[in-house]
Design a protein around this motif. Structure first.
Motif, PDB file in Angstrom:
ATOM      1  N   ALA A 195       0.817  -1.220   0.000  1.00 31.15           N
ATOM      2  CA  ALA A 195       0.000   0.000   0.000  1.00 31.15           C
ATOM      3  C   ALA A 195       0.850   1.269   0.000  1.00 31.15           C
ATOM      4  N   LYS A 196       2.156   1.135  -0.156  1.00 26.54           N
ATOM      5  CA  LYS A 196       3.040   2.307  -0.151  1.00 26.54           C
ATOM      6  C   LYS A 196       2.776   3.190  -1.372  1.00 26.54           C
ATOM      7  N   PRO A 197       2.807   4.520  -1.205  1.00 28.29           N
ATOM      8  CA  PRO A 197       2.529   5.422  -2.326  1.00 28.29           C
ATOM      9  C   PRO A 197       3.462   5.201  -3.516  1.00 28.29           C
ATOM     10  N   TRP A 198       4.752   4.958  -3.268  1.00 29.99           N
ATOM     11  CA  TRP A 198       5.701   4.851  -4.374  1.00 29.99           C
ATOM     12  C   TRP A 198       5.436   3.604  -5.205  1.00 29.99           C
ATOM     13  N   ILE A 199       5.084   2.492  -4.549  1.00 29.90           N
ATOM     14  CA  ILE A 199       4.740   1.262  -5.271  1.00 29.90           C
ATOM     15  C   ILE A 199       3.528   1.512  -6.157  1.00 29.90           C
ATOM     16  N   ASN A 200       2.513   2.168  -5.612  1.00 25.75           N
ATOM     17  CA  ASN A 200       1.304   2.413  -6.380  1.00 25.75           C
ATOM     18  C   ASN A 200       1.536   3.431  -7.500  1.00 25.75           C
ATOM     19  N   TYR A 201       2.470   4.362  -7.300  1.00 22.25           N
ATOM     20  CA  TYR A 201       2.806   5.323  -8.356  1.00 22.25           C
ATOM     21  C   TYR A 201       3.459   4.603  -9.534  1.00 22.25           C
ATOM     22  N   LEU A 253      -2.857  -2.833  -9.826  1.00 23.33           N
ATOM     23  CA  LEU A 253      -2.028  -4.005 -10.113  1.00 23.33           C
ATOM     24  C   LEU A 253      -2.752  -5.322  -9.898  1.00 23.33           C
ATOM     25  N   ARG A 254      -3.897  -5.297  -9.216  1.00 24.49           N
ATOM     26  CA  ARG A 254      -4.540  -6.543  -8.855  1.00 24.49           C
ATOM     27  C   ARG A 254      -4.967  -7.383 -10.060  1.00 24.49           C
ATOM     28  N   PRO A 255      -5.490  -6.785 -11.140  1.00 20.31           N
ATOM     29  CA  PRO A 255      -5.882  -7.620 -12.278  1.00 20.31           C
ATOM     30  C   PRO A 255      -4.709  -8.244 -13.017  1.00 20.31           C
ATOM     31  N   ARG A 256      -3.482  -7.762 -12.763  1.00 18.91           N
ATOM     32  CA  ARG A 256      -2.330  -8.279 -13.481  1.00 18.91           C
ATOM     33  C   ARG A 256      -1.952  -9.664 -12.960  1.00 18.91           C
ATOM     34  N   GLN A 257      -1.361 -10.467 -13.835  1.00 17.08           N
ATOM     35  CA  GLN A 257      -0.980 -11.816 -13.479  1.00 17.08           C
ATOM     36  C   GLN A 257       0.079 -11.794 -12.369  1.00 17.08           C
ATOM     37  N   ALA A 258      -0.154 -12.559 -11.303  1.00 13.25           N
ATOM     38  CA  ALA A 258       0.744 -12.568 -10.153  1.00 13.25           C
ATOM     39  C   ALA A 258       1.604 -13.827 -10.153  1.00 13.25           C
TER      40      ALA A 258
END
Length: 310
Positions: A70-76, A105-110
């Protein structure tokens, strides 16, 4: 091929740097991974340089953990990569499951970092994108040599604050919303799907404004996809781009991409080995019935009320 590796947190940085080294080795120099902790030249302005790398990357990897998801930089960075629909973006989950986070990012393949086969499949896919002529067997051998060091790179930081995971109520509310959206999408698309398939056939599977492939190659692509996936993966279009490369667009669920993606890339590239191939996916959500049935796998204990789906 440029590969952008996103991270946040000291423990996650070590994994990102290990991925950088492993990709360089396994792809035999055909991929150029970027990790901000190692690849920003001295004297450069950090954020503008990273933005330039994000804009020019061909493949994205986001290292996610319970502490940083949930970090801002990851989400950016992740949001910037996810918005580039033509480029693959893989999430590598260190100590998370797919249900534990939300966002672009959730819909992307993990990919599960602790699962050796899952990580091997990711490297096969990356290598196939970087060098379609690379034999899968060679990729597997190089990955096996890099795996011990890569696996040892992940040691959770005990001092890092963990972001709270999503509650069951959050996930149930999202499930209801997804089911409703799927039902609406199916109603809108059912009447037009037949016309779209016929138009696709008449165009010899070519892209609008691009040269079409010879029939024998286009038909070979279509037959190979049907043979390998038993009709589970749909060919959206295939044609030649201005550079002379062959572009293939496929449609299927995230599970289909994980199961068939590397195999299809390997098999299709052999149809025309002297030409560069590019693959992209349109991810489809599972059928409504499958989503609804998944909510019944853990029935409430006696005396508890079942949640209302509304």
């Amino acid at each position: 091929m440029k590969v952008f590796i996103s991270w946040s947190g000291e423990a996650e940085r070590r994994v990102a740097e290990a991925l950088r080294s492993a990709i360089t080795t396994v792809c035999a120099g055909r991929a150029q991974p970027f990790v901000s902790s190692q690849d920003i030249p001295k004297g450069e302005r950090g954020v503008p340089f990273i933005d330039a790398q994000l804009a020019s990357n061909d493949y994205g990897i986001v290292v996610l953990s319970a502490a940083n998801h949930a970090k801002p930089w990851i989400n950016y960075e992740g949001g910037a990569m996810a918005s580039t629909l033509d480029n693959p973006v893989a999430t590598v989950l260190l100590d998370l499951s797919l249900a534990d986070f939300d966002g672009p990012l959730r819909p992307r393949q993990a990919t599960k970092f602790t699962d050796r086969q899952d990580m091997r499949d990711l490297f096969i896919q990356i290598t196939a994108a970087a060098d379609p002529g690379m034999p899968v067997s060679a990729t597997e051998i190089l990955f096996d040599s890099a795996w011990p060091t890569l696996q040892a790179s992940w040691t959770p930081d005990s001092n890092a604050p963990h972001q709270p995971l999503r509650t069951s109520a959050d996930m149930l509310a999202e499930l209801v919303d997804r089911v409703r959206n799927i039902e609406a999408l199916q109603r809108r698309s059912s009447s037009s799907s037949g016309r779209a398939r016929e138009a696709n056939r008449r165009s010899h599977f070519g892209f609008a404004g691009e040269a079409v492939l010879p029939d024998r190659i286009a038909i070979g692509v279509s037959n190979t996809i049907d043979e390998i996936t038993a009709g589970k993966v749909r060919l959206v279009s295939v044609g030649t781009a201005e550079s002379g490369s062959i572009r293939v667009r496929l449609a299927g669920t995230a599970d289909d991409q994980a199961t068939y993606g590397p195999i299809l890339q390997h098999r299709l590239s052999r149809l025309h080995p002297e030409t560069l191939w590019h693959f992209s996916w349109e991810l489809l959500l599972p059928e409504v019935d499958d989503l609804v049935e998944s909510t019944d796998t853990n029935p409430p204990a006696d005396g508890q009320d079942e949640p209302e789906l509304g």
